[in-house]
Design a protein around this motif. Structure first.
Motif, PDB file in Angstrom:
ATOM      1  N   MET A 285       0.833  -1.188   0.000  1.00 52.45           N
ATOM      2  CA  MET A 285       0.000   0.000   0.000  1.00 52.45           C
ATOM      3  C   MET A 285       0.878   1.253   0.000  1.00 52.45           C
ATOM      4  N   SER A 286       0.376   2.303  -0.615  1.00 46.90           N
ATOM      5  CA  SER A 286       1.094   3.568  -0.687  1.00 46.90           C
ATOM      6  C   SER A 286       1.055   4.282   0.654  1.00 46.90           C
ATOM      7  N   LYS A 287       2.097   5.053   0.898  1.00 48.24           N
ATOM      8  CA  LYS A 287       2.135   5.870   2.108  1.00 48.24           C
ATOM      9  C   LYS A 287       1.059   6.944   2.003  1.00 48.24           C
ATOM     10  N   LYS A 288       0.336   7.178   3.081  1.00 45.36           N
ATOM     11  CA  LYS A 288      -0.730   8.175   3.107  1.00 45.36           C
ATOM     12  C   LYS A 288      -0.140   9.566   3.316  1.00 45.36           C
ATOM     13  N   VAL A 289      -0.696  10.519   2.566  1.00 42.33           N
ATOM     14  CA  VAL A 289      -0.293  11.916   2.699  1.00 42.33           C
ATOM     15  C   VAL A 289      -1.549  12.764   2.843  1.00 42.33           C
ATOM     16  N   PRO A 290      -1.452  13.907   3.538  1.00 37.93           N
ATOM     17  CA  PRO A 290      -2.622  14.777   3.685  1.00 37.93           C
ATOM     18  C   PRO A 290      -3.098  15.298   2.331  1.00 37.93           C
ATOM     19  N   LEU A 291      -4.410  15.364   2.160  1.00 38.37           N
ATOM     20  CA  LEU A 291      -5.009  15.927   0.950  1.00 38.37           C
ATOM     21  C   LEU A 291      -5.235  17.423   1.148  1.00 38.37           C
TER      22      LEU A 291
ATOM     23  N   PRO B 256      -3.162   8.344  -1.106  1.00 37.95           N
ATOM     24  CA  PRO B 256      -4.220   7.974  -2.039  1.00 37.95           C
ATOM     25  C   PRO B 256      -5.286   7.114  -1.371  1.00 37.95           C
ATOM     26  N   ILE B 257      -6.458   7.085  -2.000  1.00 36.04           N
ATOM     27  CA  ILE B 257      -7.608   6.339  -1.498  1.00 36.04           C
ATOM     28  C   ILE B 257      -7.773   5.101  -2.371  1.00 36.04           C
ATOM     29  N   LEU B 258      -7.687   3.933  -1.753  1.00 35.58           N
ATOM     30  CA  LEU B 258      -7.835   2.675  -2.472  1.00 35.58           C
ATOM     31  C   LEU B 258      -9.250   2.141  -2.283  1.00 35.58           C
ATOM     32  N   ILE B 259      -9.915   1.846  -3.395  1.00 35.09           N
ATOM     33  CA  ILE B 259     -11.268   1.311  -3.359  1.00 35.09           C
ATOM     34  C   ILE B 259     -11.216  -0.105  -3.895  1.00 35.09           C
ATOM     35  N   GLY B 260     -11.779  -1.041  -3.135  1.00 38.12           N
ATOM     36  CA  GLY B 260     -11.768  -2.432  -3.563  1.00 38.12           C
ATOM     37  C   GLY B 260     -12.466  -3.323  -2.564  1.00 38.12           C
ATOM     38  N   ARG B 261     -12.280  -4.623  -2.772  1.00 44.87           N
ATOM     39  CA  ARG B 261     -12.943  -5.624  -1.943  1.00 44.87           C
ATOM     40  C   ARG B 261     -12.072  -6.086  -0.776  1.00 44.87           C
ATOM     41  N   GLN B 262     -10.775  -5.902  -0.864  1.00 44.77           N
ATOM     42  CA  GLN B 262      -9.892  -6.437   0.177  1.00 44.77           C
ATOM     43  C   GLN B 262      -9.994  -5.639   1.478  1.00 44.77           C
ATOM     44  N   PRO B 263      -9.757  -6.276   2.606  1.00 46.35           N
ATOM     45  CA  PRO B 263      -9.866  -5.601   3.906  1.00 46.35           C
ATOM     46  C   PRO B 263      -8.926  -4.407   4.062  1.00 46.35           C
TER      47      PRO B 263
ATOM     48  N   ASN C  71      -8.423  -4.868  -5.649  1.00 42.97           N
ATOM     49  CA  ASN C  71      -7.932  -3.496  -5.795  1.00 42.97           C
ATOM     50  C   ASN C  71      -8.591  -2.952  -7.053  1.00 42.97           C
ATOM     51  N   HIS C  72      -9.718  -2.289  -6.918  1.00 50.07           N
ATOM     52  CA  HIS C  72     -10.500  -1.894  -8.097  1.00 50.07           C
ATOM     53  C   HIS C  72      -9.981  -0.588  -8.712  1.00 50.07           C
ATOM     54  N   PHE C  73      -9.953   0.483  -7.916  1.00 45.69           N
ATOM     55  CA  PHE C  73      -9.388   1.745  -8.412  1.00 45.69           C
ATOM     56  C   PHE C  73      -8.849   2.576  -7.270  1.00 45.69           C
ATOM     57  N   ARG C  74      -8.101   3.614  -7.657  1.00 45.99           N
ATOM     58  CA  ARG C  74      -7.451   4.487  -6.683  1.00 45.99           C
ATOM     59  C   ARG C  74      -7.782   5.939  -7.032  1.00 45.99           C
TER      60      ARG C  74
END
Length: 135
Positions: free
Chosen positions: A1-7, A31-38, A52-55
């Motif tokens: 997973m990518s490192k989270k940064v403030p938006l 970034p925001i990861l949208i998908g089925r995985q926990p 991992n559907h989209f980001r």
């Protein structure tokens, strides 16, 4: 997973299933990861959603991009399957029976590194507040 940064601004995602509102979730980091995985930031537990559907990622201040992550059923925006698209306020994304509406929320102020706001300044000595007369 990518490192989270403030938006630079909040992103609110409204989730609909079969046309019925289910819930909404706000994000201040990406970034925001949208998908089925926990491990996804927004979990859509439906068989037609890829792990991992989209980001959604911010590519410059207040400019966001959606990227399809080679999902099985794709990302449909405005009736077109897309690999990448720029996010617009109230954009609607469709994946089978799931509809997502993206809302660009409030700006999130970023503090300059040199700035020290009042909350982080050390307390002033009582003598400087009271003055010589009140001691």
């Amino acid at each position: 997973m990518s490192k989270k940064v403030p938006l630079s601004r909040e992103i609110v995602i409204h989730v609909f299933l079969n046309g019925n509102f289910q819930y909404q979730k706000s994000f201040a980091e990406g970034p925001i990861l949208i998908g089925r995985q926990p491990e996804s930031d927004l979990i859509l537990d439906q068989p037609y959603i890829s792990r991992n559907h989209f980001r959604i990622e911010e590519i410059q201040d207040s400019v966001f991009r959606i990227t399809n992550l080679n999902s099985r059923n794709g990302v449909l925006i405005e009736g077109q399957f897309v690999d990448q698209a720029m996010v617009t306020d109230h954009m609607k994304i469709n994946i089978e029976a799931v509809d997502l509406q993206l809302q660009l929320g409030k700006l999130i102020p970023r503090k300059k590194h040199q700035e020290i706001d009042e909350e982080t300044q050390p307390p002033r000595p009582l003598s400087s507040i009271l003055g010589k007369k009140d001691r």
